[in-house]
Scaffold this active site. Structure first.
Site, PDB file in Angstrom:
ATOM      1  N   HIS A  23      -6.608  10.110   6.376  1.00 46.96           N
ATOM      2  CA  HIS A  23      -5.784   9.116   7.057  1.00 46.96           C
ATOM      3  C   HIS A  23      -5.524   9.517   8.506  1.00 46.96           C
ATOM      4  O   HIS A  23      -5.560  10.693   8.854  1.00 46.96           O
ATOM      5  CB  HIS A  23      -4.429   8.972   6.345  1.00 46.96           C
ATOM      6  CG  HIS A  23      -4.519   8.415   4.960  1.00 46.96           C
ATOM      7  ND1 HIS A  23      -4.558   9.212   3.857  1.00 46.96           N
ATOM      8  CD2 HIS A  23      -4.568   7.139   4.515  1.00 46.96           C
ATOM      9  CE1 HIS A  23      -4.625   8.452   2.760  1.00 46.96           C
ATOM     10  NE2 HIS A  23      -4.631   7.191   3.136  1.00 46.96           N
TER      11      HIS A  23
ATOM     12  N   ASN B 130     -10.331   0.698   3.403  1.00 44.04           N
ATOM     13  CA  ASN B 130      -9.023   0.588   4.056  1.00 44.04           C
ATOM     14  C   ASN B 130      -9.091   1.008   5.518  1.00 44.04           C
ATOM     15  O   ASN B 130      -9.574   2.102   5.828  1.00 44.04           O
ATOM     16  CB  ASN B 130      -8.003   1.475   3.346  1.00 44.04           C
ATOM     17  CG  ASN B 130      -7.520   0.888   2.036  1.00 44.04           C
ATOM     18  OD1 ASN B 130      -8.126  -0.032   1.493  1.00 44.04           O
ATOM     19  ND2 ASN B 130      -6.429   1.411   1.533  1.00 44.04           N
ATOM     20  N   VAL B 131      -8.555   0.168   6.389  1.00 42.78           N
ATOM     21  CA  VAL B 131      -8.568   0.420   7.837  1.00 42.78           C
ATOM     22  C   VAL B 131      -7.163   0.216   8.390  1.00 42.78           C
ATOM     23  O   VAL B 131      -6.573  -0.849   8.197  1.00 42.78           O
ATOM     24  CB  VAL B 131      -9.549  -0.524   8.561  1.00 42.78           C
ATOM     25  CG1 VAL B 131      -9.545  -0.259  10.060  1.00 42.78           C
ATOM     26  CG2 VAL B 131     -10.960  -0.375   8.000  1.00 42.78           C
TER      27      VAL B 131
ATOM     28  N   ASP C 273       0.809  -1.212   0.000  1.00 38.75           N
ATOM     29  CA  ASP C 273       0.000   0.000   0.000  1.00 38.75           C
ATOM     30  C   ASP C 273       0.848   1.270   0.000  1.00 38.75           C
ATOM     31  O   ASP C 273       1.918   1.317   0.609  1.00 38.75           O
ATOM     32  CB  ASP C 273      -0.907  -0.010   1.239  1.00 38.75           C
ATOM     33  CG  ASP C 273      -2.111   0.900   1.088  1.00 38.75           C
ATOM     34  OD1 ASP C 273      -2.683   0.955  -0.010  1.00 38.75           O
ATOM     35  OD2 ASP C 273      -2.494   1.546   2.085  1.00 38.75           O
ATOM     36  N   HIS C 274       0.316   2.306  -0.648  1.00 35.46           N
ATOM     37  CA  HIS C 274       0.921   3.649  -0.678  1.00 35.46           C
ATOM     38  C   HIS C 274       2.404   3.615  -1.047  1.00 35.46           C
ATOM     39  O   HIS C 274       3.248   4.186  -0.356  1.00 35.46           O
ATOM     40  CB  HIS C 274       0.723   4.348   0.671  1.00 35.46           C
ATOM     41  CG  HIS C 274      -0.639   4.949   0.818  1.00 35.46           C
ATOM     42  ND1 HIS C 274      -1.079   5.986   0.043  1.00 35.46           N
ATOM     43  CD2 HIS C 274      -1.657   4.631   1.636  1.00 35.46           C
ATOM     44  CE1 HIS C 274      -2.324   6.302   0.391  1.00 35.46           C
ATOM     45  NE2 HIS C 274      -2.705   5.486   1.347  1.00 35.46           N
TER      46      HIS C 274
ATOM     47  N   THR D  41      -5.542   2.897  11.261  1.00 38.04           N
ATOM     48  CA  THR D  41      -5.401   3.535  12.566  1.00 38.04           C
ATOM     49  C   THR D  41      -6.291   2.894  13.614  1.00 38.04           C
ATOM     50  O   THR D  41      -5.912   2.816  14.794  1.00 38.04           O
ATOM     51  CB  THR D  41      -5.713   5.039  12.445  1.00 38.04           C
ATOM     52  OG1 THR D  41      -4.802   5.628  11.513  1.00 38.04           O
ATOM     53  CG2 THR D  41      -5.573   5.752  13.781  1.00 38.04           C
TER      54      THR D  41
ATOM     55  N   HIS E 147      -9.925   5.311   1.420  1.00 41.99           N
ATOM     56  CA  HIS E 147      -8.816   5.357   2.367  1.00 41.99           C
ATOM     57  C   HIS E 147      -9.253   6.152   3.598  1.00 41.99           C
ATOM     58  O   HIS E 147     -10.163   6.963   3.541  1.00 41.99           O
ATOM     59  CB  HIS E 147      -7.598   6.019   1.721  1.00 41.99           C
ATOM     60  CG  HIS E 147      -6.874   5.146   0.754  1.00 41.99           C
ATOM     61  ND1 HIS E 147      -5.506   4.987   0.770  1.00 41.99           N
ATOM     62  CD2 HIS E 147      -7.321   4.362  -0.260  1.00 41.99           C
ATOM     63  CE1 HIS E 147      -5.145   4.161  -0.197  1.00 41.99           C
ATOM     64  NE2 HIS E 147      -6.232   3.770  -0.836  1.00 41.99           N
ATOM     65  N   GLY E 148      -8.582   5.906   4.719  1.00 43.07           N
ATOM     66  CA  GLY E 148      -8.904   6.643   5.932  1.00 43.07           C
ATOM     67  C   GLY E 148     -10.206   6.219   6.579  1.00 43.07           C
ATOM     68  O   GLY E 148     -10.872   7.021   7.254  1.00 43.07           O
TER      69      GLY E 148
ATOM     70  N   SER F   2     -10.795   4.420   9.125  1.00 47.61           N
ATOM     71  CA  SER F   2     -10.801   4.361  10.593  1.00 47.61           C
ATOM     72  C   SER F   2     -11.565   5.529  11.193  1.00 47.61           C
ATOM     73  O   SER F   2     -12.136   5.410  12.281  1.00 47.61           O
ATOM     74  CB  SER F   2      -9.362   4.366  11.133  1.00 47.61           C
ATOM     75  OG  SER F   2      -8.684   3.180  10.799  1.00 47.61           O
TER      76      SER F   2
END
Length: 282
Positions: free
Chosen positions: A183, A233-234, A84-85, A236, A211-212, A214
């Site tokens: 994020h 996407n999870v 990722d990233h 944090t 994304h982000g 959480s």
């Protein structure tokens, strides 16, 4: 169970009008917790290793990728391995020998034309090796090393027309979009633009990625999936659960020195968080 691929899980989720969750791996305990949580929820999942996580492991992908893959293969859940990233082309190229089936190549910090050129090159490289490529358009914000970014600031959100052109020009397999999340949020207060998600779904032929997640409340995640998000996407949220459980144990047992004593509740807390997020997608 043999590893599955992100592309396969995404295709199945898209056909079922649901989504698949992807969870960030930092330590072996993260990988174990994700596998356990997926088994409890009886849902597939994606285990993600970010470029920052690789840097944490001394810049060496092989060991943590091999450990994560071993955990996934030993699990009874259907699990995929994702990088990722990625901004470093050398790290992108190192994914293939490690059996990683998908990569999020992140050129979002570059000017648009340079983003398109770099991403198209990454896609060509990946597709020659059977690697599925995700990219990002817009500014999700909150990444380590970046200045704070208001997810609601003008010009931050992904434009549907630009997204359509970007996908056509790069050939990406999925697109991460900026729709109101950020994020590294430790509170679940993000408000998403569900009309924009629906417009992006209509504009581009590939699955959308949030994304982000959480920082996104449960009902917002469900609404985002209904509007067209396919990958959630999870990261944090796992770290919040891990650190909270470890801190609580150490506060209650200040003389403890054996890391297993606090890693067990920390891993369990992460597994519960994984199962919770997967339950939102059932």
């Amino acid at each position: 169970m043999p590893l599955t691929t992100t592309g396969e899980l995404m295709a199945e989720a898209r056909a079922a009008r649901t989504a698949v969750a992807a969870f960030n791996v930092i330590t072996l305990e993260h990988a174990e917790a994700i596998a356990t949580g997926a088994e409890r929820a009886d849902r597939p999942a994606i285990l993600q290793l970010s470029e920052n996580a690789v840097k944490f492991h001394g810049g060496r992908l092989q060991a943590i990728a091999a450990a994560t893959s071993a955990v996934a293969r030993a699990s009874g859940a259907r699990l995929a391995l994702h990088l990722d990233h990625v901004t470093d082309p050398d790290l992108l190229r190192s994914a293939h020998p490690e059996g990683i089936g998908s990569v999020m190549f992140d050129a979002s910090r570059l000017p648009y034309a340079e983003n398109v050129k770099a991403t198209a090159e990454a896609v060509r490289w990946g597709h020659e090796r059977g690697i599925w490529i995700e990219a990002e358009l817009g500014k999700v914000g909150g990444k380590e090393g970046e200045p704070p970014l208001d997810a609601h600031a003008p010009g931050v959100r992904t434009d549907p027309a630009e997204a359509a052109a970007y996908v056509a020009d790069t050939g990406v397999d999925a697109l991460a979009v900026a729709v109101g999340s950020s994020h590294a949020m430790t509170e679940r207060t993000a408000a998403l633009d569900h009309e924009l998600i629906a417009a992006l779904k209509e504009a581009v032929p590939v699955p959308l990625v949030l994304h982000g997640s959480s920082g996104v409340p449960d009902q917002e995640i469900r609404a985002a999936v209904a509007a067209g998000m396919v990958k959630i996407n999870v990261g944090t949220a796992l770290n919040t659960a891990f650190t909270g459980a470890a801190r609580a144990f150490l506060e209650a047992h200040p003389s403890a020195v054996d890391p297993r004593k606090y890693l067990v509740p920390a891993r369990e807390a992460m597994a519960g968080t994984v199962a919770h997020f997967l339950g939102l997608l059932g």
